[in-house]
Structures are given as structure tokens and as C-alpha cells.
Design a protein around this motif. Structure first.
Motif, PDB file in Angstrom:
ATOM      1  N   VAL A 221       0.831  -1.196  -0.030  1.00 31.34           N
ATOM      2  CA  VAL A 221       0.044  -0.016   0.134  1.00 31.34           C
ATOM      3  C   VAL A 221       0.853   1.317   0.069  1.00 31.34           C
ATOM      4  O   VAL A 221       0.795   2.184  -0.821  1.00 31.34           O
ATOM      5  CB  VAL A 221      -0.780  -0.076   1.293  1.00 31.34           C
ATOM      6  CG1 VAL A 221      -1.586   1.323   1.578  1.00 31.34           C
ATOM      7  CG2 VAL A 221      -1.901  -1.101   1.048  1.00 31.34           C
ATOM      8  N   ALA A 222       1.893   1.347   0.913  1.00 32.85           N
ATOM      9  CA  ALA A 222       2.877   2.441   0.841  1.00 32.85           C
ATOM     10  C   ALA A 222       3.456   2.453  -0.562  1.00 32.85           C
ATOM     11  O   ALA A 222       3.659   3.758  -0.945  1.00 32.85           O
ATOM     12  CB  ALA A 222       3.834   2.219   1.989  1.00 32.85           C
ATOM     13  N   ILE A 223       3.738   1.535  -1.146  1.00 35.15           N
ATOM     14  CA  ILE A 223       4.655   1.554  -2.526  1.00 35.15           C
ATOM     15  C   ILE A 223       3.601   2.284  -3.582  1.00 35.15           C
ATOM     16  O   ILE A 223       3.886   3.026  -4.279  1.00 35.15           O
ATOM     17  CB  ILE A 223       5.302   0.250  -3.067  1.00 35.15           C
ATOM     18  CG1 ILE A 223       6.416  -0.026  -2.079  1.00 35.15           C
ATOM     19  CG2 ILE A 223       5.494   0.364  -4.256  1.00 35.15           C
ATOM     20  CD1 ILE A 223       6.681  -1.332  -2.243  1.00 35.15           C
ATOM     21  N   ALA A 224       2.507   1.707  -3.225  1.00 31.47           N
ATOM     22  CA  ALA A 224       1.155   2.117  -4.316  1.00 31.47           C
ATOM     23  C   ALA A 224       1.029   3.826  -4.147  1.00 31.47           C
ATOM     24  O   ALA A 224       0.738   4.520  -5.240  1.00 31.47           O
ATOM     25  CB  ALA A 224      -0.031   1.220  -4.203  1.00 31.47           C
ATOM     26  N   VAL A 225       1.024   4.191  -2.880  1.00 34.36           N
ATOM     27  CA  VAL A 225       0.688   5.670  -2.606  1.00 34.36           C
ATOM     28  C   VAL A 225       1.896   6.394  -3.153  1.00 34.36           C
ATOM     29  O   VAL A 225       1.904   7.488  -3.769  1.00 34.36           O
ATOM     30  CB  VAL A 225       0.485   5.900  -1.081  1.00 34.36           C
ATOM     31  CG1 VAL A 225       0.426   7.149  -0.881  1.00 34.36           C
ATOM     32  CG2 VAL A 225      -0.821   5.067  -0.726  1.00 34.36           C
ATOM     33  N   LEU A 226       2.876   5.964  -2.830  1.00 32.28           N
ATOM     34  CA  LEU A 226       4.245   6.733  -3.441  1.00 32.28           C
ATOM     35  C   LEU A 226       4.326   6.800  -4.753  1.00 32.28           C
ATOM     36  O   LEU A 226       4.623   7.837  -5.305  1.00 32.28           O
ATOM     37  CB  LEU A 226       5.470   6.158  -2.828  1.00 32.28           C
ATOM     38  CG  LEU A 226       5.752   6.356  -1.445  1.00 32.28           C
ATOM     39  CD1 LEU A 226       7.096   5.519  -0.947  1.00 32.28           C
ATOM     40  CD2 LEU A 226       5.838   7.867  -0.917  1.00 32.28           C
ATOM     41  N   ALA A 227       3.903   5.474  -5.384  1.00 31.58           N
ATOM     42  CA  ALA A 227       3.821   5.493  -7.243  1.00 31.58           C
ATOM     43  C   ALA A 227       2.796   6.672  -7.467  1.00 31.58           C
ATOM     44  O   ALA A 227       3.083   7.274  -8.591  1.00 31.58           O
ATOM     45  CB  ALA A 227       3.902   4.190  -7.521  1.00 31.58           C
ATOM     46  N   ASP A 228       1.676   6.465  -6.798  1.00 33.30           N
ATOM     47  CA  ASP A 228       0.759   7.228  -7.530  1.00 33.30           C
ATOM     48  C   ASP A 228       0.869   8.943  -7.337  1.00 33.30           C
ATOM     49  O   ASP A 228       0.830   9.634  -8.185  1.00 33.30           O
ATOM     50  CB  ASP A 228      -0.648   7.031  -6.625  1.00 33.30           C
ATOM     51  CG  ASP A 228      -1.828   8.006  -6.983  1.00 33.30           C
ATOM     52  OD1 ASP A 228      -2.002   8.061  -8.407  1.00 33.30           O
ATOM     53  OD2 ASP A 228      -2.188   8.700  -6.416  1.00 33.30           O
ATOM     54  N   SER A 229       1.732   9.261  -6.204  1.00 32.83           N
ATOM     55  CA  SER A 229       2.229  10.650  -5.888  1.00 32.83           C
ATOM     56  C   SER A 229       3.196  11.013  -6.862  1.00 32.83           C
ATOM     57  O   SER A 229       3.264  11.889  -7.538  1.00 32.83           O
ATOM     58  CB  SER A 229       2.330  10.677  -4.634  1.00 32.83           C
ATOM     59  OG  SER A 229       3.111  12.119  -4.189  1.00 32.83           O
ATOM     60  N   GLY A 230       4.133  10.221  -7.385  1.00 35.37           N
ATOM     61  CA  GLY A 230       5.147  10.393  -8.133  1.00 35.37           C
ATOM     62  C   GLY A 230       4.678  10.569  -9.503  1.00 35.37           C
ATOM     63  O   GLY A 230       5.117  11.465 -10.246  1.00 35.37           O
TER      64      GLY A 230
END
Length: 80
Positions: A16-25
Motif C-alpha cells: 500500500v505504501a509503495i502504491a501511494v508513493l507511485a501514485d504521488s510520483g
């Protein structure tokens, strides 16, 4: 059994953390791509320098006093 549950919970949290960071990027990348496109088309312009000239006062736009404020009353030392 509890260890397996704990491992799965941590793995899910990491995903979930990786998905949130990827979406933000991706959102940042898209925004800068849109800005580059608008600059090429002439809708937006880059400032002349790194900072606008109007921000000579401070980062929030509040100017500091040019001279120090006068002392209203001198402090006096008294014996304790």
C-alpha cells in the motif's frame, strides 16, 4: 499462525505504501509534463530568475523592519 498473519499484514502495508508513493510520483510527473507543454505553447512563462523580484522581503512576503525597534525602557538590575 500469528507470525504468518503478521508477515502478511506487513507485506500488505508495504504494498500500500509503495502504491501511494507511485501514485504521488506519477501525479508530479504528469503535472510537470503539463507545465512543460504549456510553456512550449506559450500559456505559461518561466520567471526571469530563480525567484521572483517581488519576494525581496522574505519567504512569506512579510518585510522585516529596516532598523531595529527603539528600546522603550532600559532594564535595571536589582539586588535579589
Amino acid at each position: 499462525m500469528f507470525a504468518l498473519f503478521l508477515f502478511v499484514a506487513f507485506a500488505l502495508a508495504a504494498l500500500v505504501a509503495i502504491a501511494v508513493l507511485a501514485d504521488s510520483g506519477l501525479r508530479w510527473w504528469s503535472a510537470f509534463g503539463m507545465l512543460r507543454m504549456r510553456m512550449k505553447q506559450g500559456y505559461a512563462s518561466a520567471p526571469a530568475g530563480q525567484r521572483p523580484h517581488s519576494l525581496g522581503e522574505g519567504s512569506l512576503g512579510y518585510a522585516r523592519a529596516r532598523t531595529g525597534n527603539p528600546v522603550i525602557r532600559q532594564t535595571t538590575r536589582r539586588a535579589a
